[in-house]
Design an enzyme around this catalytic site. Structure first.
Site, short mmCIF file in Angstrom:
data_model
loop_
_atom_site.label_atom_id
_atom_site.label_comp_id
_atom_site.label_asym_id
_atom_site.label_seq_id
_atom_site.Cartn_x
_atom_site.Cartn_y
_atom_site.Cartn_z
N GLU A 39 -2.03 0.93 11.62
CA GLU A 39 -1.40 -0.33 11.19
C GLU A 39 -0.26 -0.74 12.11
OE1 GLU A 39 -2.30 2.08 9.14
OE2 GLU A 39 -3.74 1.11 7.78
N HIS A 44 -3.46 1.15 -3.86
CA HIS A 44 -4.38 0.05 -3.53
C HIS A 44 -4.09 -1.14 -4.44
CE1 HIS A 44 -6.41 3.57 -1.86
NE2 HIS A 44 -7.12 2.75 -1.09
#
Lengths: 336, 320
Positions: free
Chosen positions: B57, B124
């Site tokens: 990321e 999540h």
């Protein structure tokens, strides 16, 4: 496939030495200004790293990308930064490229391919990687991007992620590691456990080049090889140069932790002195000429510093205090 | 019918088709089409411009920044908003500071599949708009409708500043629209999603729909609740909020984020400071509980604000 790589000539060497000299003298001036209390922030010098840094900046071309780090005054000047803008940024002049909004080594002109580092080490590696990806998407060929880091920076996640991503995309990135033995005060024994930092190259599947960071000739030739390999499609190249930071982390740091054995070892050799010795011993220029060059450089830098000290400082009432480029997105906070 | 998710895919398709500077970069977004299929078929349609990234990321955001400096308009996908914290440094210290420091803007769009869904669990499900809004130099948007998902993503690509695009996963499949809009309110303008007179609910993202359901429930008691959809949390449309509170005299902020320092807290602070005289009652807020987002559907349903908890809070507010 690779064209023959040209050897470093006398002219290349002397030209690079002149930039090293300017860098060294400029940094001595910066240290003096710091001690005189004229610089409000920190001063971080690249003493001992000039040969390596200049060898990167001077062998890049217009249109290439360069993201220097803390100890790259030499490479910055070689790539096109000026003594004037260096002093402006350190002294916080409103006329500097960072306009007093950022200082010292955090300067650049991104539109000219000269990126302004952030302090978070490793961050410029993916940034240059992405820049090179964009260049490829635009169909540009033959450009390279180089970025510098130290032994400490090789331990960051960004170093790993950036170099790996560049390798996956086979982009023309050159990562130059100045293995200067200390990250602030942390010695290499507490930084990594591989035998040599260059061993990391094989893990990432990138080209590897080892240089003697105290030798201008070796740095110039090694960087020339690495840059040309990347330029010709050889993918990312990792360069590791062993040398010693000859000053503290910053001018506030007395460097008391320096192991005296390192100072006396091969890496402790001052690259500026050894380059001067090389020039004199080869009979290219005399010691007197070199002394004259130093005096000229000192005069020029002193004059520039005097000029910058008279320049306007940033005025808080004039700043637009805008972190976003679009004016309508700037929020008004009623009480502030 | 076009879903919220399909609107996001279509916006990216249009951006790629109409602007040569645009490219997409993210994990699994190439031939696989993305974890949620938000880039389905785009790699085939736009060869070389929809690129799979390694699981990095920090590098994904860093590369977008470098590409943006070079004139590209990257749209990067974080597979889940939660993982954007691995790229936080590049977002907040590099993208967000670039313009202020160098006068060179940083036109990147970071797509964050945000918010809770049943069974998503702690890693999540997060709603991170407030933390990104905290740093100067970022635009943070939270589309709550199919139309906004489409038009705000297209607008985001054209903005010179970095945009954190918080798309809500809960809305991906069930929210549908007949057609996509040709025109839209600009980013930075809130929308009155439902007009009312008795109280104002200010909300964003998936909570818009819970708030609208709560407002409907309260009509049975004779209350007309005004619901403001913020659309973008930064910039925050304080004018529209204050105008609504001026009409209703009561404010309830509803946000799926955690309470501490969130969007609801910011709205409350602004109305308390700038619209104190408009209030007939102390303003209130409803947030998720101050714990990680739980896994089990029953725990999750109790963790987030819902139509019934919002309606209950609104009743208390109306009785003050």
């Amino acid at each position: 496939m690779s064209k023959k790589i040209a050897p470093v000539t006398q002219s290349d060497f002397v030209k690079a030495y002149r930039v090293m000299l300017t860098s060294r003298v400029l940094e001595e001036k910066l240290a003096g200004l710091y001690r005189a209390g004229m610089i409000k922030g920190g001063v971080f010098l690249g003493r001992g790293q000039e040969a390596l840094s200049v060898s990167v900046g001077i062998q890049l071309r217009r249109g290439d990308i360069f993201a220097p780090l803390i100890r790259d005054q030499g490479g910055r000047l070689a790539f096109g930064d000026s003594v004037l803008d260096t002093l402006r940024t350190y002294l916080g002049s409103q006329l500097g490229s960072m306009r007093g909004r950022d200082g010292n080594i955090h300067r650049g002109r991104p539109r000219d391919g000269y990126y302004a580092m952030i302090s978070h080490l490793g961050a410029m590696i993916p940034t240059v990687t992405g820049a090179l990806l964009a260049r490829r998407l635009k169909g540009e060929q033959g450009v390279v991007g180089a970025t510098c880091i130290g032994d400490g920076g090789t331990s960051t996640g960004a170093f790993h992620e950036g170099l790996n991503a560049a390798a996956v995309e086979q982009l023309p990135l050159i990562v130059v590691v100045a293995n200067n033995q200390y990250a602030y005060s942390t010695p290499n024994s507490r930084q990594y456990a591989c035998t040599d930092l260059i061993d990391k190259a094989i893990g990432y599947g990138v080209g590897s080049h080892k240089a003697d960071g105290t030798s201008l000739l070796d740095c110039l030739q090694t960087l020339r090889n690495a840059i040309q390999t990347a330029r010709e499609g050889g993918g990312p190249q990792l360069v590791v140069a062993d040398l010693l930071r000859l000053v503290g982390h910053g001018e506030h740091d007395d460097f008391a932790y320096l192991d005296p054995k390192l100072k006396k070892s091969a890496v402790g050799c001052d690259c500026v002195f050894s380059a001067e010795k090389h020039i004199i011993e080869n009979g290219w220029h005399s010691a007197e000429e070199l002394t004259a060059w130093r005096s000229e450089t000192e005069e020029e830098i002193n004059a520039t510093a005097d000029r910058v000290r008279r320049e306007p400082l940033p005025d808080p009432s004039e700043d637009d205090w805008a972190a976003l480029s679009r004016p309508e997105y700037r929020e008004q906070y009623a009480a502030s | 019918m076009i879903t919220y998710l399909e609107a996001i895919r279509l916006a990216q398709q249009k951006a790629l088709a109409t602007d040569a500077r645009v490219f997409l970069y993210g994990q699994d977004i190439g031939s696989f089409g993305g974890a949620f299929k938000a880039t389905k078929n785009l790699a085939v349609e736009f060869p070389g411009r929809v690129l799979d990234a390694p699981l990095s990321e920090d590098a994904i955001i860093g590369m977008a920044i470098g590409a943006a400096i070079e004139g590209a308009r990257p749209i990067v996908e974080m597979q889940f908003a939660d993982f954007s914290t691995c790229g936080l440094n590049q977002i907040v210290n590099h993208a967000a500071t670039l313009f202020y420091r160098t006068n060179v803007p940083c036109p990147i769009v970071v797509r964050l599949p945000s918010g809770g869904t049943s069974g998503g669990g702690p890693f999540h499900s997060q709603s991170l708009e407030a933390i990104y809004a905290h740093w100067p130099g970022l635009v943070v948007v939270t589309p709550a409708t199919v139309e906004d998902a489409y038009s705000m993503l297209l607008e985001a690509v054209n903005i010179d500043d970095p945009v954190i695009f918080c798309e809500h996963k809960f809305l991906y499949y069930h929210l549908k629209a007949e057609k996509l809009p040709d025109t839209a309110l600009p980013i930075g303008k809130a929308r009155i999603a439902r007009a009312g007179r008795d109280a104002t609910i200010v909300t964003h993202g998936a909570m818009l729909h819970e708030s609208l359901a709560a407002a409907l429930e309260l009509t049975e008691d004779g209350y007309e609740i005004e619901v403001v959809d913020l659309r973008s949390v930064k910039p925050l449309d304080t004018d529209t909020i204050l105008a609504s509170v001026a009409r209703t005299g009561r404010l309830l902020c509803v946000s799926e984020e955690w309470p501490w320092g969130g969007v609801a807290a910011e709205v409350l602070a602004r109305v308390s400071s700038e619209g104190f005289g408009l209030l007939d009652a102390a303003p209130m807020r409803v947030n998720a509980k101050d714990t990680p987002v739980p896994y089990h559907p029953d725990l999750w349903a109790a963790h987030r604000p819902t139509a019934s908890t919002i309606a209950a809070a609104a009743r208390r507010l109306l009785q003050i």
